[in-house]
Scaffold this motif. Structure first.
Motif, PDB file in Angstrom:
ATOM      1  N   PRO A 154       0.820  -1.218   0.000  1.00 44.22           N
ATOM      2  CA  PRO A 154       0.000   0.000   0.000  1.00 44.22           C
ATOM      3  C   PRO A 154       0.852   1.266   0.000  1.00 44.22           C
ATOM      4  CG  PRO A 154      -0.876  -1.569   1.579  1.00 44.22           C
ATOM      5  CD  PRO A 154       0.430  -2.130   1.077  1.00 44.22           C
ATOM      6  N   GLN A 155       2.030   1.219   0.641  1.00 47.65           N
ATOM      7  CA  GLN A 155       2.893   2.396   0.675  1.00 47.65           C
ATOM      8  C   GLN A 155       3.368   2.781  -0.723  1.00 47.65           C
ATOM      9  OE1 GLN A 155       3.175   4.154   3.391  1.00 47.65           O
ATOM     10  NE2 GLN A 155       4.456   5.695   2.453  1.00 47.65           N
ATOM     11  N   ASP A 156       3.501   1.785  -1.621  1.00 52.52           N
ATOM     12  CA  ASP A 156       3.909   2.078  -2.993  1.00 52.52           C
ATOM     13  C   ASP A 156       2.847   2.881  -3.736  1.00 52.52           C
ATOM     14  OD1 ASP A 156       6.309   0.682  -2.676  1.00 52.52           O
ATOM     15  OD2 ASP A 156       5.419  -1.203  -3.338  1.00 52.52           O
ATOM     16  N   LEU A 157       1.611   2.853  -3.256  1.00 55.00           N
ATOM     17  CA  LEU A 157       0.520   3.556  -3.910  1.00 55.00           C
ATOM     18  C   LEU A 157       0.358   4.994  -3.414  1.00 55.00           C
ATOM     19  CD1 LEU A 157      -2.122   0.682  -3.792  1.00 55.00           C
ATOM     20  CD2 LEU A 157      -0.563   1.268  -5.668  1.00 55.00           C
ATOM     21  N   VAL A 158       1.105   5.387  -2.389  1.00 55.35           N
ATOM     22  CA  VAL A 158       1.011   6.728  -1.838  1.00 55.35           C
ATOM     23  C   VAL A 158       1.836   7.670  -2.708  1.00 55.35           C
ATOM     24  CG1 VAL A 158       1.536   8.185   0.162  1.00 55.35           C
ATOM     25  CG2 VAL A 158       0.653   5.876   0.507  1.00 55.35           C
ATOM     26  N   PRO A 159       1.199   8.687  -3.318  1.00 54.80           N
ATOM     27  CA  PRO A 159       1.978   9.621  -4.132  1.00 54.80           C
ATOM     28  C   PRO A 159       2.953  10.402  -3.262  1.00 54.80           C
ATOM     29  CG  PRO A 159      -0.309  10.341  -3.955  1.00 54.80           C
ATOM     30  CD  PRO A 159      -0.218   9.018  -3.277  1.00 54.80           C
ATOM     31  N   THR A 160       4.097  10.707  -3.840  1.00 51.31           N
ATOM     32  CA  THR A 160       5.149  11.407  -3.115  1.00 51.31           C
ATOM     33  C   THR A 160       5.524  12.675  -3.871  1.00 51.31           C
ATOM     34  OG1 THR A 160       5.977   9.321  -2.260  1.00 51.31           O
ATOM     35  CG2 THR A 160       7.465  11.188  -2.145  1.00 51.31           C
ATOM     36  N   PHE A 161       5.701  13.754  -3.117  1.00 52.18           N
ATOM     37  CA  PHE A 161       6.020  15.063  -3.684  1.00 52.18           C
ATOM     38  C   PHE A 161       7.300  15.588  -3.047  1.00 52.18           C
ATOM     39  CE2 PHE A 161       1.562  14.285  -4.049  1.00 52.18           C
ATOM     40  CZ  PHE A 161       1.247  14.732  -5.312  1.00 52.18           C
ATOM     41  N   GLY A 162       7.920  16.539  -3.718  1.00 52.78           N
ATOM     42  CA  GLY A 162       9.153  17.132  -3.226  1.00 52.78           C
ATOM     43  C   GLY A 162      10.343  16.274  -3.604  1.00 52.78           C
ATOM     44  N   ASP A 163      11.501  16.840  -3.404  1.00 58.17           N
ATOM     45  CA  ASP A 163      12.746  16.145  -3.740  1.00 58.17           C
ATOM     46  C   ASP A 163      13.417  15.655  -2.478  1.00 58.17           C
ATOM     47  OD1 ASP A 163      12.509  16.639  -6.502  1.00 58.17           O
ATOM     48  OD2 ASP A 163      13.250  18.679  -6.205  1.00 58.17           O
ATOM     49  N   ARG A 164      13.667  14.355  -2.433  1.00 55.33           N
ATOM     50  CA  ARG A 164      14.372  13.764  -1.297  1.00 55.33           C
ATOM     51  C   ARG A 164      15.856  13.816  -1.588  1.00 55.33           C
ATOM     52  NH1 ARG A 164      16.867   9.669   1.059  1.00 55.33           N
ATOM     53  NH2 ARG A 164      16.201   9.015   3.133  1.00 55.33           N
ATOM     54  N   GLU A 165      16.578  14.534  -0.735  1.00 59.55           N
ATOM     55  CA  GLU A 165      18.028  14.614  -0.867  1.00 59.55           C
ATOM     56  C   GLU A 165      18.630  13.418  -0.149  1.00 59.55           C
ATOM     57  OE1 GLU A 165      19.551  18.549   0.152  1.00 59.55           O
ATOM     58  OE2 GLU A 165      17.512  19.320  -0.133  1.00 59.55           O
ATOM     59  N   ALA A 166      19.424  12.631  -0.868  1.00 55.01           N
ATOM     60  CA  ALA A 166      19.941  11.361  -0.353  1.00 55.01           C
ATOM     61  C   ALA A 166      20.764  11.525   0.923  1.00 55.01           C
ATOM     62  CB  ALA A 166      20.768  10.661  -1.423  1.00 55.01           C
ATOM     63  N   HIS A 167      21.498  12.593   1.054  1.00 50.81           N
ATOM     64  CA  HIS A 167      22.383  12.770   2.207  1.00 50.81           C
ATOM     65  C   HIS A 167      21.700  13.421   3.411  1.00 50.81           C
ATOM     66  CE1 HIS A 167      22.446  16.637   0.152  1.00 50.81           C
ATOM     67  NE2 HIS A 167      22.869  17.168   1.285  1.00 50.81           N
ATOM     68  N   ARG A 168      20.426  13.729   3.298  1.00 50.96           N
ATOM     69  CA  ARG A 168      19.699  14.395   4.386  1.00 50.96           C
ATOM     70  C   ARG A 168      18.947  13.388   5.249  1.00 50.96           C
ATOM     71  NH1 ARG A 168      21.275  19.525   4.874  1.00 50.96           N
ATOM     72  NH2 ARG A 168      21.125  20.655   2.918  1.00 50.96           N
ATOM     73  N   GLU A 169      18.822  13.729   6.523  1.00 50.67           N
ATOM     74  CA  GLU A 169      17.938  12.982   7.413  1.00 50.67           C
ATOM     75  C   GLU A 169      16.612  13.720   7.461  1.00 50.67           C
ATOM     76  OE1 GLU A 169      18.808  11.089  10.778  1.00 50.67           O
ATOM     77  OE2 GLU A 169      20.911  10.684  10.353  1.00 50.67           O
ATOM     78  N   TYR A 170      15.532  12.958   7.345  1.00 54.09           N
ATOM     79  CA  TYR A 170      14.191  13.532   7.356  1.00 54.09           C
ATOM     80  C   TYR A 170      13.438  13.026   8.570  1.00 54.09           C
ATOM     81  CZ  TYR A 170      14.901  15.221   2.634  1.00 54.09           C
ATOM     82  OH  TYR A 170      15.367  15.895   1.540  1.00 54.09           O
ATOM     83  N   GLU A 171      12.845  13.966   9.287  1.00 53.29           N
ATOM     84  CA  GLU A 171      12.010  13.618  10.427  1.00 53.29           C
ATOM     85  C   GLU A 171      10.598  13.333   9.914  1.00 53.29           C
ATOM     86  OE1 GLU A 171      10.299  16.003  14.253  1.00 53.29           O
ATOM     87  OE2 GLU A 171      12.460  16.180  13.887  1.00 53.29           O
ATOM     88  N   SER A 172      10.032  12.228  10.354  1.00 55.45           N
ATOM     89  CA  SER A 172       8.676  11.855   9.962  1.00 55.45           C
ATOM     90  C   SER A 172       7.683  12.767  10.673  1.00 55.45           C
ATOM     91  CB  SER A 172       8.419  10.392  10.339  1.00 55.45           C
ATOM     92  OG  SER A 172       7.113  10.032   9.987  1.00 55.45           O
TER      93      SER A 172
END
Length: 156
Positions: free
Chosen positions: A3-21
């Motif tokens: 189901p997570q594969d079906l969630v659209p994603t926006f913005g650019d994920r920078e590979a070297h960054r840590e992202y807080e959920s």
């Protein structure tokens, strides 16, 4: 496919960054004239809503956030979907991945807003979609329009 594969994603994920959920819930709130509620903040224009706190459901968070930001008492209705968005917050000086749930909501009454730097605006659907800062929120308006179109076709 999960189901997570079906969630659209926006913005650019920078590979070297840590992202807080950051889970959140946002409302599409049409008024009687067909205008949509949006919130103008110092950082841009957004759908009403915000972060889900511990022990809150998305619906409860949405109702609380809309009251705080807009001074509207609402009831969360139809779930329109979930979308993820990678972004940087200059306010918090952090990178987030927002896991946003979107709902159609109906107005029950008025309350006292508690966030003075938030201003409720009522915009035509196309203008709201054009002015919203986040791609995931523009996507939610498209989902709302799809739902409205399907409901209109069912009535015919």
């Amino acid at each position: 496919m999960s189901p997570q594969d079906l969630v659209p994603t926006f913005g650019d994920r920078e590979a070297h960054r840590e992202y807080e959920s950051r889970p959140g819930a946002y409302a599409i709130i049409p008024n009687e004239e067909g205008l949509l509620a949006v919130v103008r903040t110092p950082n841009g224009i957004y759908l009403p809503g915000g972060g889900i706190e511990d022990r809150e459901t998305p619906q409860i968070a949405l109702e609380r956030e809309v009251s705080e930001e807009c001074g509207l008492r609402v009831r969360a209705g139809a779930w329109l979907g979930q979308a993820d968005e990678y972004l940087h917050s200059p306010v918090y000086e952090k990178h987030f991945v927002k896991h946003s749930h979107f709902y159609l909501a109906s107005i029950l009454g008025r309350s006292q807003p508690t966030e003075p730097d938030h201003e409720l605006l009522w915009l035509a659907v196309d203008e709201a979609r054009e002015r919203l800062r986040d791609g995931s929120q523009r996507w939610a308006i498209a989902r709302f329009l799809d739902l409205a179109s399907r409901r209109s076709n069912e009535v015919r």
